[in-house]
Design a protein around this motif. Sequence first.
Motif: not given
Length: 120
Positions: A16-42
């Motif tokens: 499901v994820v775009d970037v796989t974190i291969d570590h036992g302390s990572a959650s299945r869905y850990h974080a999201a990186l959102v790019y705001h096209k109007i503000l042009k900021r991440s």
Amino acid sequence: MIDEKSYYLFGRNADVVDVTIDHGSASRYHAALVYHKILKRSFIIDLKSTHGSFIGSIRLEPHTPKQLLVDQCIHFGASSRTYTLRERPQGTQALYSIQGENKQLKELLGKYIYFRALCR
């Protein structure tokens, strides 16, 4: 390019994820990186992970967007792997147009902002 999608998921669930974190302390869905096209900021958003998401050494509050600046490093849980937000180097636009025939090179040079995994 980071602005090709509205968000990128980080986590252990490789299906499901775009970037796989291969570590036992990572959650299945850990974080999201959102790019705001109007503000042009991440922005990075911790998805209520058990072991947290960090910008540098600062732990993010769950479900609270935090702006991610160019050259800031993020890491997830207890993993020592860091990810750094980078800008495309100047002058790649000219190379991009010259090398139009080579699809792989075109994709590589066409990246506006990318993540580079750094292992400690």
